[in-house]
Design a protein around this motif. Structure first.
Motif, PDB file in Angstrom:
ATOM      1  N   GLN A   1      19.467  34.970  45.255  1.00 42.24           N
ATOM      2  CA  GLN A   1      19.861  35.670  44.024  1.00 42.24           C
ATOM      3  C   GLN A   1      18.878  36.784  43.701  1.00 42.24           C
ATOM      4  OE1 GLN A   1      22.854  35.163  42.956  1.00 42.24           O
ATOM      5  NE2 GLN A   1      22.968  33.582  44.529  1.00 42.24           N
TER       6      GLN A   1
ATOM      7  N   HIS B   1      34.352  40.186  45.494  1.00 41.04           N
ATOM      8  CA  HIS B   1      32.919  40.182  45.185  1.00 41.04           C
ATOM      9  C   HIS B   1      32.699  39.796  43.722  1.00 41.04           C
ATOM     10  CE1 HIS B   1      28.854  42.531  45.667  1.00 41.04           C
ATOM     11  NE2 HIS B   1      28.685  41.250  45.543  1.00 41.04           N
TER      12      HIS B   1
ATOM     13  N   CYS C   1      25.391  40.747  35.862  1.00 40.92           N
ATOM     14  CA  CYS C   1      25.596  39.355  36.304  1.00 40.92           C
ATOM     15  C   CYS C   1      24.457  38.896  37.209  1.00 40.92           C
ATOM     16  CB  CYS C   1      26.922  39.239  37.060  1.00 40.92           C
ATOM     17  SG  CYS C   1      28.352  39.424  35.991  1.00 40.92           S
ATOM     18  N   ALA C   2      23.937  39.816  38.032  1.00 41.85           N
ATOM     19  CA  ALA C   2      22.844  39.438  38.951  1.00 41.85           C
ATOM     20  C   ALA C   2      21.621  39.004  38.154  1.00 41.85           C
ATOM     21  CB  ALA C   2      22.499  40.620  39.864  1.00 41.85           C
TER      22      ALA C   2
ATOM     23  N   TYR D   1      32.182  30.034  46.002  1.00 41.38           N
ATOM     24  CA  TYR D   1      31.342  31.213  45.732  1.00 41.38           C
ATOM     25  C   TYR D   1      31.014  31.915  47.052  1.00 41.38           C
ATOM     26  CZ  TYR D   1      26.751  33.479  45.440  1.00 41.38           C
ATOM     27  OH  TYR D   1      25.700  34.343  45.591  1.00 41.38           O
TER      28      TYR D   1
ATOM     29  N   TYR E   1      27.996  44.186  37.974  1.00 38.05           N
ATOM     30  CA  TYR E   1      27.267  43.537  39.076  1.00 38.05           C
ATOM     31  C   TYR E   1      25.795  43.352  38.709  1.00 38.05           C
ATOM     32  CZ  TYR E   1      31.100  44.251  42.464  1.00 38.05           C
ATOM     33  OH  TYR E   1      32.290  44.221  43.150  1.00 38.05           O
TER      34      TYR E   1
ATOM     35  N   ILE F   1      30.731  36.441  42.087  1.00 39.42           N
ATOM     36  CA  ILE F   1      29.649  36.537  41.103  1.00 39.42           C
ATOM     37  C   ILE F   1      30.004  35.747  39.836  1.00 39.42           C
ATOM     38  CG2 ILE F   1      28.498  38.164  39.550  1.00 39.42           C
ATOM     39  CD1 ILE F   1      28.652  40.233  41.838  1.00 39.42           C
TER      40      ILE F   1
ATOM     41  N   LEU G   1      32.208  35.592  48.547  1.00 40.76           N
ATOM     42  CA  LEU G   1      31.119  36.529  48.826  1.00 40.76           C
ATOM     43  C   LEU G   1      31.216  37.026  50.285  1.00 40.76           C
ATOM     44  CD1 LEU G   1      28.703  37.691  47.283  1.00 40.76           C
ATOM     45  CD2 LEU G   1      27.290  35.904  48.266  1.00 40.76           C
TER      46      LEU G   1
ATOM     47  N   THR H   1      22.211  35.728  36.318  1.00 39.34           N
ATOM     48  CA  THR H   1      22.062  34.593  37.241  1.00 39.34           C
ATOM     49  C   THR H   1      20.587  34.261  37.438  1.00 39.34           C
ATOM     50  OG1 THR H   1      24.090  35.289  38.367  1.00 39.34           O
ATOM     51  CG2 THR H   1      22.667  33.746  39.545  1.00 39.34           C
TER      52      THR H   1
END
Lengths: 10, 212
Positions: free
Chosen positions: B37, B12, B70-71, B151, B67, B16, B155, B74
């Motif tokens: 996203q 995961h 990074c989310a 990616y 997490y 990411i 995922l 993005t």
């Protein structure tokens, strides 16, 4: 039902 | 912790990071569904509120922070920094068709009718369908950049590995969470078509192009 275990997973 | 959960989490994390690097290196978010996203950022935000209330382990806390960070990074890339390269015309999946049923279901089927538990349940259900806008976008454009397929592979692999983690935990710890397992199964099944294309095309050096 009560979920007794803590949320230890991501 | 078991090998399936650890490799699942690392898969995961790899997904990411690959996405962030793809956008940063190519300075473009072409082919990336901003809507997916957004859904992932909502998944992490609603699931990791327990960062404020309980401490499980350094690993657990640091991964959750990474997490979430990074989310949102993005989202910043897609909707602000590289906004000019965002392909909104092909990112047209109606996410309200996901949010409403998932939101309703999390109130109807959960382990405990408390705010944190309902938010956790919502995040589990939402995560299982969050990739749909991205898969829909690829079906509309008829192709995907190879780095984007990597990616998606990692995922999809992460939740598949979690399925083995739940088998392991049921067998060795007697632990199982039906909500997470059913949602994880749905999530993994949604990737099957992509996995087939990835293994038969991308791993053979071809470009992933859907029969348009």
């Amino acid at each position: 039902e009560e979920n007794d275990l803590p949320k230890d997973e991501l | 912790m078991n090998v399936f959960r650890l490799t699942g989490d690392l898969s995961h994390l790899a997904a990411i990071i690959i996405l962030l690097l793809k956008i940063w290196k190519t300075r473009s978010c072409a082919g990336i569904s901003g809507k997916s996203q957004i859904l992932f950022a909502v998944v992490f935000t609603s699931r990791y509120l327990d960062l404020l209330t309980s401490f499980i382990s350094l690993y657990n806390t640091s991964m959750k922070v990474i997490y979430i960070g990074c989310a949102y990074a993005t989202l910043y890339f897609v909707y602000m920094k590289f906004k000019a390269t965002y392909d909104g015309n092909h990112d047209t999946f109606r996410v309200e068709f996901l949010l409403v049923p998932v939101g309703g279901l999390s109130f109807l089927v959960n382990h405990d009718f408390s705010p944190l538990e309902i938010l956790w349940t919502f995040s589990i259900y939402l995560e299982s369908v969050a990739i749909l806008p991205q898969l829909f976008m690829i079906s509309k454009t008829g192709e995907a950049e190879t780095i984007t397929t990597h990616y998606l592979f990692f995922l999809g692999l992460y939740r598949a590995l979690y399925l083995f983690n739940w088998i392991w935990r049921f067998y060795f710890e007697g632990f199982f969470d039906m909500i997470a397992i059913v949602a994880g199964l749905v999530q993994t099944i949604l990737y099957c078509d992509f996995f087939y294309l990835y293994i038969t095309k991308v791993l053979k050096g071809k470009k992933l192009s859907l029969p348009a």
